[in-house]
Design a protein around this motif. Structure first.
Motif, mmCIF file in Angstrom:
data_model
loop_
_atom_site.group_PDB
_atom_site.id
_atom_site.type_symbol
_atom_site.label_atom_id
_atom_site.label_comp_id
_atom_site.label_asym_id
_atom_site.label_seq_id
_atom_site.Cartn_x
_atom_site.Cartn_y
_atom_site.Cartn_z
ATOM 1 N N THR A 7 0.502 -1.160 -0.136
ATOM 2 C CA THR A 7 0.038 -0.413 -0.200
ATOM 3 C C THR A 7 0.537 1.285 -0.084
ATOM 4 O O THR A 7 2.034 1.109 1.092
ATOM 5 N N ILE A 8 0.517 2.238 -0.724
ATOM 6 C CA ILE A 8 1.572 3.509 -0.673
ATOM 7 C C ILE A 8 0.958 4.304 -0.513
ATOM 8 O O ILE A 8 -0.465 4.548 -0.871
ATOM 9 N N VAL A 9 0.543 5.274 0.334
ATOM 10 C CA VAL A 9 0.139 6.500 0.803
ATOM 11 C C VAL A 9 0.281 7.495 0.408
ATOM 12 O O VAL A 9 2.309 7.811 1.006
ATOM 13 N N ILE A 10 0.043 8.337 -0.044
ATOM 14 C CA ILE A 10 0.696 9.566 -0.859
ATOM 15 C C ILE A 10 -0.123 10.527 0.037
ATOM 16 O O ILE A 10 -1.452 11.227 -0.069
ATOM 17 N N PHE A 11 1.444 11.545 0.391
ATOM 18 C CA PHE A 11 1.009 12.916 1.641
ATOM 19 C C PHE A 11 1.045 13.407 0.480
ATOM 20 O O PHE A 11 2.210 13.952 0.157
ATOM 21 N N GLY A 12 0.484 14.833 0.460
ATOM 22 C CA GLY A 12 -0.135 15.785 -0.737
ATOM 23 C C GLY A 12 -0.645 14.976 -2.032
ATOM 24 O O GLY A 12 -0.211 15.485 -2.878
ATOM 25 N N ALA A 13 -1.256 14.508 -2.011
ATOM 26 C CA ALA A 13 -2.091 14.017 -3.041
ATOM 27 C C ALA A 13 -2.731 14.705 -4.225
ATOM 28 O O ALA A 13 -2.900 14.744 -5.015
ATOM 29 N N THR A 14 -3.024 15.894 -3.826
ATOM 30 C CA THR A 14 -3.356 16.469 -4.432
ATOM 31 C C THR A 14 -2.974 17.337 -4.859
ATOM 32 O O THR A 14 -3.305 18.392 -6.028
ATOM 33 N N GLY A 15 -1.297 17.472 -4.612
ATOM 34 C CA GLY A 15 -0.611 18.488 -5.152
ATOM 35 C C GLY A 15 0.426 17.855 -6.433
ATOM 36 O O GLY A 15 -0.344 17.304 -7.498
ATOM 37 N N ASP A 16 1.291 18.804 -7.101
ATOM 38 C CA ASP A 16 1.791 18.846 -8.783
ATOM 39 C C ASP A 16 2.341 17.628 -8.830
ATOM 40 O O ASP A 16 1.903 17.145 -9.963
ATOM 41 N N LEU A 17 3.197 17.189 -7.467
ATOM 42 C CA LEU A 17 4.026 15.638 -8.263
ATOM 43 C C LEU A 17 3.113 14.662 -8.031
ATOM 44 O O LEU A 17 3.011 13.496 -9.206
ATOM 45 N N GLU A 37 -2.486 -7.239 -8.640
ATOM 46 C CA GLU A 37 -3.361 -6.467 -8.386
ATOM 47 C C GLU A 37 -3.172 -6.280 -6.724
ATOM 48 O O GLU A 37 -3.965 -5.125 -5.966
ATOM 49 N N ASP A 38 -2.860 -6.640 -6.481
ATOM 50 C CA ASP A 38 -1.907 -6.894 -4.209
ATOM 51 C C ASP A 38 -2.224 -5.905 -4.417
ATOM 52 O O ASP A 38 -0.627 -5.779 -4.068
ATOM 53 N N PHE A 39 -2.610 -4.204 -4.813
ATOM 54 C CA PHE A 39 -2.073 -2.636 -4.650
ATOM 55 C C PHE A 39 -3.448 -2.231 -4.362
ATOM 56 O O PHE A 39 -4.264 -2.294 -4.680
ATOM 57 N N ALA A 40 -3.234 -1.068 -3.338
ATOM 58 C CA ALA A 40 -3.616 0.384 -2.838
ATOM 59 C C ALA A 40 -2.638 1.125 -2.955
ATOM 60 O O ALA A 40 -1.744 1.246 -2.708
ATOM 61 N N VAL A 41 -3.607 2.178 -3.164
ATOM 62 C CA VAL A 41 -2.792 3.685 -3.116
ATOM 63 C C VAL A 41 -3.648 4.878 -2.296
ATOM 64 O O VAL A 41 -4.723 4.703 -2.546
ATOM 65 N N SER A 76 -7.649 2.834 -10.983
ATOM 66 C CA SER A 76 -8.365 3.408 -10.293
ATOM 67 C C SER A 76 -9.361 2.677 -9.567
ATOM 68 O O SER A 76 -8.751 4.007 -7.972
ATOM 69 N N SER A 77 -9.166 1.824 -9.810
ATOM 70 C CA SER A 77 -10.196 1.357 -8.341
ATOM 71 C C SER A 77 -9.455 1.235 -7.253
ATOM 72 O O SER A 77 -9.593 0.784 -6.117
ATOM 73 N N HIS A 78 -8.127 1.393 -7.310
ATOM 74 C CA HIS A 78 -7.235 0.601 -6.225
ATOM 75 C C HIS A 78 -7.182 2.123 -5.613
ATOM 76 O O HIS A 78 -6.175 1.547 -4.067
ATOM 77 N N PHE A 79 -7.648 3.040 -6.124
ATOM 78 C CA PHE A 79 -7.635 4.578 -4.913
ATOM 79 C C PHE A 79 -8.164 4.989 -4.091
ATOM 80 O O PHE A 79 -9.195 4.968 -4.777
ATOM 81 N N TYR A 80 -8.034 5.125 -2.655
ATOM 82 C CA TYR A 80 -8.607 5.422 -1.672
ATOM 83 C C TYR A 80 -7.758 7.151 -1.525
ATOM 84 O O TYR A 80 -6.758 7.513 -1.572
ATOM 85 N N TYR A 81 -8.975 7.634 -0.860
ATOM 86 C CA TYR A 81 -9.086 8.947 0.129
ATOM 87 C C TYR A 81 -8.961 9.668 0.605
ATOM 88 O O TYR A 81 -9.776 9.071 1.205
#
Ligand code: BG6
Length: 491
Positions: A7-17, A37-41, A76-81
């Motif tokens: 699982t990758i947690v992205i802090f700043g997920a609405t940012g430019d990078l 398939e075993d991944f989530a963001v 994109s179904s692997h992505f959560y906010y």
């Protein structure tokens, strides 16, 4: 093949990078089948968004860079906010719960990557909270990926490092220098250590000087606020330029492991001759762009840019002569230059070999030698490849310089992977070789700090001293001329 689960947690997920680099890079890994398939963001940021809104942001950002994206909905179904307040402990607890659920849903075995892609002032706080609220306590691995700037100078970098080291061990920390993800930067080692014709010559007996240029056409755009406090020396030299110097100058590692490579790079940084107020003018030149023309369009000078002080003394250009005081490099200058609003976007390394002992070939009837020094040019971007400059007699003609070219693009016919794609993949696999160790960061700041403090204390300068669209101030040419050298043209 090994397919990492995480699982990758992205802090700043609405940012430019996140938008420009991270989502598209994760997508490319997915498309190439490098992650299972075993991944989530999990995207984390302040603003409230639903999962659906976040997923449609992801789809938009991927489609902008990837024209034919297949299975983008599935991806994109692997992505959560997760809306988040970095200073609120409850936010971390909720995030932890979400991560627990995703571990189960996606069988990620408790593997977690925390990617800090946001304002650096929160890096330390976030790392500490992650530990305190138990997010790093999992059955799998937990890793911290941290973007630049890693501090503003040595003391602040040290403080940040102490903070993150409370929560993560050095081998869990992945400090990004995206230049280390570039294909041709990675190729420096291969060119040096896999070719019998180069390594024996790679020293002060046969090399006259090495030149590293990283020029940009863009100015500071909307980053005036950050750049005013940074300038080119902190923005580019402390990290990218010194990393390239280390790779070019290091001793052959005994093995290609993370520890061995890093320890050789660290030795180079330790051998850099210090520059301070007494010798700075001999070694460094700074510049700032004034108004000029770029691609036939008139453009503003740096002082007219948004969020820039009209009397700013921030440098947008740096040229330097670095001396590496060890057996291999004694006496060989490493010239570096980097700047904004220059004539071309280009990163290149030129290795200039020494002249042969005696010249036998002259132009007919003139007392002028025909050959040029041998050069090995490593093209990092936008072209990727190498060129070797030799002297050869073409049939029926006089001896003359010719070039042997190898171009990555021509061979492949496809785009080489984005730096971020490679770095994210390395982190998922647990390979920290192309990330910077704390000792490298620390030594780089120790080298750069005295230079920036002299420049900050000497207010009166001749800024602006190069027009936008040029190759920098004249003083940068003089810097080399003092040694009887000159910058080799970029084309
Ligand atoms: C970043 C700097 O680290 O590197 C930017 O903060 C700079 O100012 C960028 O533009 C250059 O990267 P690249 O990959 O375009 O050479």
């Amino acid at each position: 093949t090994y397919k990492p689960k995480t699982t990758i947690v992205i802090f700043g997920a609405t940012g430019d990078l996140a938008k420009r680099k991270l989502f598209p890079s994760i997508y490319r890994l997915f498309k190439k089948g490098k992650i299972s398939e075993d991944f989530a963001v999990v995207g984390v940021a302040r603003r409230p968004l639903t999962n659906e809104e976040f997923r449609s942001n992801v789809i938009n950002s991927v489609s902008e860079v990837d024209q034919n994206c297949e299975n983008i909905e599935g991806f994109s179904s692997h992505f959560y906010y997760h809306p988040f307040d970095v200073t609120n402990t409850a936010s971390y607890q909720e995030l932890n719960q979400l991560l627990g659920t995703l571990d189960d849903t996606y069988h990620t075995e408790g593997n977690r990557i925390f990617y800090l892609a946001m304002a650096p002032e929160f890096f330390g706080t976030i790392a500490e909270h992650l530990k305190e609220e138990g997010l790093t306590k999992t059955n799998g691995y937990s890793r911290l990926v941290i973007e630049k700037p890693f501090g503003h100078n040595h003391p602040s970098a040290q403080q940040l490092n102490d903070q993150i080291r409370h929560a993560f061990k050095e081998d869990q920390i992945y400090r990004i220098d995206h230049y280390l993800g570039k294909e041709m930067v990675q190729n420096i080692e291969v060119i040096r250590f896999a070719n019998a014709i180069f390594e024996p010559l790679w020293n002060n007996r046969y090399i006259s000087n090495i030149q590293i240029t990283s020029s940009e056409v863009l100015g500071v755009e909307d980053r005036g606020g950050y750049y005013e406090k940074s300038g080119a020396i902190r923005d580019m030299v402390q990290n990218h330029m010194l990393q390239m110097v280390s790779l070019l100058a290091m001793e052959p590692p005994i093995k290609l492991t993370t520890e061995e490579i890093r320890s050789e790079k660290i030795k180079v940084l330790r051998a850099l001759r210090p520059v301070d107020e007494n010798n700075i003018d001999e070694y460094f030149v700074r510049g700032q762009y004034g108004p000029g023309t770029v691609n036939d369009v008139n453009v503003n000078g740096y002082r007219e840019e948004n969020n820039v002080d009209p009397n700013s003394i921030t440098e947008t250009y740096v040229a330097g002569k670095l001396m590496i005081d060890n057996f291999r490099w004694a006496g060989v200058p490493f010239y570096i230059r980097t700047g904004k609003k220059m004539a071309a976007k280009s990163t290149k390394i030129v290795v200039q070999f020494k002249d042969i002992p005696m010249n036998l070939y002259y132009k007919k009837g003139v007392n002028e030698p025909v050959q040029n020094p041998n050069l090995l040019v490593i093209h990092i971007q936008p072209e990727e490849g190498i060129t070797l400059h030799l002297n050869v007699k073409k049939s029926g003609q006089e001896t003359q310089p010719v070039q042997l070219d190898f171009s990555n693009d021509l061979i492949d016919g496809i785009n080489t992977p984005e730096a971020y794609e490679k770095l994210i993949y390395d982190c998922i696999r647990g390979d920290a070789t192309n990330f910077t160790h704390w000792d490298e960061v620390s030594l780089s700041w120790s080298f750069v700090d005295p230079i920036s403090s002299v420049w900050e204390s000497r207010i009166t300068t001749d800024f602006p001293n190069y027009p936008a669209g040029s190759m920098g101030p004249k003083a940068a040419d003089d810097l080399l001329a003092k040694n009887g050298d000159h910058w080799w043209p970029l084309s």
